[in-house]
Scaffold this motif. Structure first.
Motif, PDB file in Angstrom:
ATOM      1  N   PRO A   1      38.786   1.913 -24.508  1.00  0.00           N
ATOM      2  CA  PRO A   1      38.303   0.634 -23.985  1.00  0.00           C
ATOM      3  C   PRO A   1      39.380  -0.186 -23.294  1.00  0.00           C
ATOM      4  O   PRO A   1      39.076  -0.969 -22.384  1.00  0.00           O
ATOM      5  CB  PRO A   1      37.765  -0.079 -25.227  1.00  0.00           C
ATOM      6  CG  PRO A   1      38.486   0.551 -26.377  1.00  0.00           C
ATOM      7  CD  PRO A   1      38.688   1.974 -25.979  1.00  0.00           C
ATOM      8  N   ASP A   2      40.626  -0.036 -23.698  1.00  0.00           N
ATOM      9  CA  ASP A   2      41.699  -0.789 -23.050  1.00  0.00           C
ATOM     10  C   ASP A   2      41.942  -0.295 -21.618  1.00  0.00           C
ATOM     11  O   ASP A   2      42.214  -1.091 -20.718  1.00  0.00           O
ATOM     12  CB  ASP A   2      42.989  -0.696 -23.863  1.00  0.00           C
ATOM     13  CG  ASP A   2      42.891  -1.429 -25.195  1.00  0.00           C
ATOM     14  OD1 ASP A   2      42.106  -2.397 -25.277  1.00  0.00           O
ATOM     15  OD2 ASP A   2      43.588  -1.036 -26.142  1.00  0.00           O
ATOM     16  N   VAL A   3      41.832   1.004 -21.423  1.00  0.00           N
ATOM     17  CA  VAL A   3      41.962   1.555 -20.071  1.00  0.00           C
ATOM     18  C   VAL A   3      40.806   1.074 -19.193  1.00  0.00           C
ATOM     19  O   VAL A   3      40.996   0.666 -18.044  1.00  0.00           O
ATOM     20  CB  VAL A   3      42.004   3.096 -20.113  1.00  0.00           C
ATOM     21  CG1 VAL A   3      41.955   3.670 -18.691  1.00  0.00           C
ATOM     22  CG2 VAL A   3      43.248   3.576 -20.839  1.00  0.00           C
ATOM     23  N   VAL A   4      39.601   1.110 -19.753  1.00  0.00           N
ATOM     24  CA  VAL A   4      38.428   0.633 -19.010  1.00  0.00           C
ATOM     25  C   VAL A   4      38.606  -0.832 -18.622  1.00  0.00           C
ATOM     26  O   VAL A   4      38.369  -1.227 -17.471  1.00  0.00           O
ATOM     27  CB  VAL A   4      37.142   0.825 -19.836  1.00  0.00           C
ATOM     28  CG1 VAL A   4      35.947   0.200 -19.122  1.00  0.00           C
ATOM     29  CG2 VAL A   4      36.886   2.305 -20.103  1.00  0.00           C
ATOM     30  N   ALA A   5      39.028  -1.655 -19.572  1.00  0.00           N
ATOM     31  CA  ALA A   5      39.207  -3.081 -19.315  1.00  0.00           C
ATOM     32  C   ALA A   5      40.223  -3.324 -18.209  1.00  0.00           C
ATOM     33  O   ALA A   5      40.039  -4.204 -17.356  1.00  0.00           O
ATOM     34  CB  ALA A   5      39.625  -3.797 -20.591  1.00  0.00           C
ATOM     35  N   SER A   6      41.293  -2.550 -18.205  1.00  0.00           N
ATOM     36  CA  SER A   6      42.327  -2.732 -17.188  1.00  0.00           C
ATOM     37  C   SER A   6      41.795  -2.421 -15.799  1.00  0.00           C
ATOM     38  O   SER A   6      42.191  -3.063 -14.811  1.00  0.00           O
ATOM     39  CB  SER A   6      43.553  -1.876 -17.512  1.00  0.00           C
ATOM     40  OG  SER A   6      43.280  -0.495 -17.339  1.00  0.00           O
ATOM     41  N   ILE A   7      40.896  -1.455 -15.697  1.00  0.00           N
ATOM     42  CA  ILE A   7      40.299  -1.126 -14.403  1.00  0.00           C
ATOM     43  C   ILE A   7      39.306  -2.211 -13.987  1.00  0.00           C
ATOM     44  O   ILE A   7      39.251  -2.603 -12.810  1.00  0.00           O
ATOM     45  CB  ILE A   7      39.616   0.253 -14.448  1.00  0.00           C
ATOM     46  CG1 ILE A   7      40.641   1.343 -14.771  1.00  0.00           C
ATOM     47  CG2 ILE A   7      38.901   0.557 -13.136  1.00  0.00           C
ATOM     48  CD1 ILE A   7      40.030   2.704 -15.052  1.00  0.00           C
ATOM     49  N   CYS A   8      38.539  -2.711 -14.951  1.00  0.00           N
ATOM     50  CA  CYS A   8      37.550  -3.748 -14.656  1.00  0.00           C
ATOM     51  C   CYS A   8      38.190  -4.997 -14.045  1.00  0.00           C
ATOM     52  O   CYS A   8      37.592  -5.653 -13.187  1.00  0.00           O
ATOM     53  CB  CYS A   8      36.793  -4.140 -15.924  1.00  0.00           C
ATOM     54  SG  CYS A   8      35.584  -2.936 -16.511  1.00  0.00           S
ATOM     55  N   LYS A   9      39.377  -5.335 -14.489  1.00  0.00           N
ATOM     56  CA  LYS A   9      40.026  -6.552 -14.007  1.00  0.00           C
ATOM     57  C   LYS A   9      41.052  -6.275 -12.904  1.00  0.00           C
ATOM     58  O   LYS A   9      41.660  -7.204 -12.377  1.00  0.00           O
ATOM     59  CB  LYS A   9      40.713  -7.283 -15.152  1.00  0.00           C
ATOM     60  CG  LYS A   9      41.922  -6.566 -15.746  1.00  0.00           C
ATOM     61  CD  LYS A   9      42.531  -7.351 -16.900  1.00  0.00           C
ATOM     62  CE  LYS A   9      43.756  -6.658 -17.485  1.00  0.00           C
ATOM     63  NZ  LYS A   9      44.345  -7.410 -18.615  1.00  0.00           N
ATOM     64  N   GLY A  10      41.239  -5.015 -12.567  1.00  0.00           N
ATOM     65  CA  GLY A  10      42.279  -4.635 -11.619  1.00  0.00           C
ATOM     66  C   GLY A  10      41.808  -4.615 -10.180  1.00  0.00           C
ATOM     67  O   GLY A  10      40.717  -5.112  -9.855  1.00  0.00           O
ATOM     68  N   PRO A  11      42.618  -4.035  -9.295  1.00  0.00           N
ATOM     69  CA  PRO A  11      42.257  -3.920  -7.886  1.00  0.00           C
ATOM     70  C   PRO A  11      40.938  -3.181  -7.707  1.00  0.00           C
ATOM     71  O   PRO A  11      40.615  -2.274  -8.472  1.00  0.00           O
ATOM     72  CB  PRO A  11      43.417  -3.128  -7.284  1.00  0.00           C
ATOM     73  CG  PRO A  11      44.560  -3.337  -8.227  1.00  0.00           C
ATOM     74  CD  PRO A  11      43.949  -3.456  -9.585  1.00  0.00           C
ATOM     75  N   VAL A  12      40.184  -3.579  -6.706  1.00  0.00           N
ATOM     76  CA  VAL A  12      38.891  -2.935  -6.466  1.00  0.00           C
ATOM     77  C   VAL A  12      39.111  -1.511  -5.970  1.00  0.00           C
ATOM     78  O   VAL A  12      39.777  -1.298  -4.952  1.00  0.00           O
ATOM     79  CB  VAL A  12      38.068  -3.721  -5.426  1.00  0.00           C
ATOM     80  CG1 VAL A  12      36.715  -3.026  -5.195  1.00  0.00           C
ATOM     81  CG2 VAL A  12      37.861  -5.160  -5.877  1.00  0.00           C
ATOM     82  N   PRO A  13      38.596  -0.513  -6.668  1.00  0.00           N
ATOM     83  CA  PRO A  13      38.755   0.868  -6.202  1.00  0.00           C
ATOM     84  C   PRO A  13      38.221   1.033  -4.781  1.00  0.00           C
ATOM     85  O   PRO A  13      37.160   0.513  -4.433  1.00  0.00           O
ATOM     86  CB  PRO A  13      37.917   1.672  -7.207  1.00  0.00           C
ATOM     87  CG  PRO A  13      37.901   0.832  -8.453  1.00  0.00           C
ATOM     88  CD  PRO A  13      37.871  -0.583  -7.954  1.00  0.00           C
ATOM     89  N   GLY A  14      38.988   1.712  -3.961  1.00  0.00           N
ATOM     90  CA  GLY A  14      38.578   1.913  -2.581  1.00  0.00           C
ATOM     91  C   GLY A  14      38.918   0.764  -1.663  1.00  0.00           C
ATOM     92  O   GLY A  14      38.651   0.827  -0.456  1.00  0.00           O
TER      93      GLY A  14
END
Length: 243
Positions: free
Chosen positions: A64-77
């Motif tokens: 879940p911590d990895v998921v959370a970091s992606i959710c708040k991070g740069p927009v993929p693409g």
């Protein structure tokens, strides 16, 4: 990532028009979508027995911590919009929720009688926890508490009744430009679909846009009727804030 990039966390329970909404945003052309980011982590941490459980955990990120970091991070693409289709029941106690403050949180609701009638066809033994109404109300309160105002709520029945009108209202409320591209998408699913799509998404895979108005509420009996009564106050509470 653009300084004006918008991260949208769309919170619903299952069978809430949530996949059609994800397809709608994917059709914009400027939007990356993510299908139920915390599903694998939810199954891993709770031990819940869902259809395709092992395949889901193996194919998607279970931390879940990895998921959370992606959710708040740069927009993929590098897109301008990052649309995250979240299930309220997946955000279990113990998962860090601070990432939500980096997103515009929206709550997608549907009458519990419709949700339960649809969900029970796909998975037996439906419980109040499975359909996410209690968790949705709790998350709504949490967002309202730290943001200082009620978050945006939109009802799936209203979207089906007037797709363009309601999507225009939604886009205005979350400060993204509306495009009529959101009204249609290709049949056959989306490359962002989770591995669970074959079990859950058959109807929306046949669609190319939002279905029309639904008929009368389904008649439920026994335990399902009681379940709908238990969920109804949570639905009605959020419905008071809908667009």
């Amino acid at each position: 990532m653009s300084a004006t990039a918008k991260r949208i966390a769309m919170w619903s329970g299952p069978r809430n028009l949530s996949t059609a909404m994800m397809y709608s945003f994917a059709a914009r052309g400027d939007c990356t979508v993510w299908d139920e980011p915390f599903y694998s982590a939810y199954l891993e941490y709770t031990g819940m027995d869902h259809p395709m459980r092992d395949e889901i955990i193996a194919a998607h990120e279970p931390d879940p911590d990895v998921v959370a970091s992606i959710c708040k991070g740069p927009v993929p693409g590098g897109n301008a919009v990052f649309y995250q289709k979240h299930m309220t029941l997946h955000m279990i106690e113990g998962f860090d929720r601070r990432w939500m403050r980096s997103c515009t949180n929206v709550f997608l609701i549907r009458h519990p009688a419709r949700v339960i009638a649809s969900y029970a066809k796909k998975r037996e033994g439906t419980t109040l926890d499975d359909v996410g109404f209690v968790q949705q109300s709790q998350l709504f309160d949490e967002v309202a508490g730290w943001s200082g105002k009620p978050p945006v709520v939109i009802d799936s029945d209203d979207i089906r009744a007037a797709p363009e009108e309601m999507l225009r209202k939604l886009c205005a409320a979350i400060e993204v430009p509306f495009t009529r591209k959101m009204l249609h998408w290709p049949a056959g699913g989306n490359e962002a679909d989770g591995v669970w799509a074959p079990h859950w998404y058959a109807a929306v895979h046949r669609s190319t846009g939002f279905d029309g108005v639904e008929g009368p509420l389904p008649k439920l009996g026994g335990v399902y009727a009681e379940l709908a009564l238990q969920a109804l106050p949570y639905y009605e509470r959020l419905a008071a804030f809908k667009l």
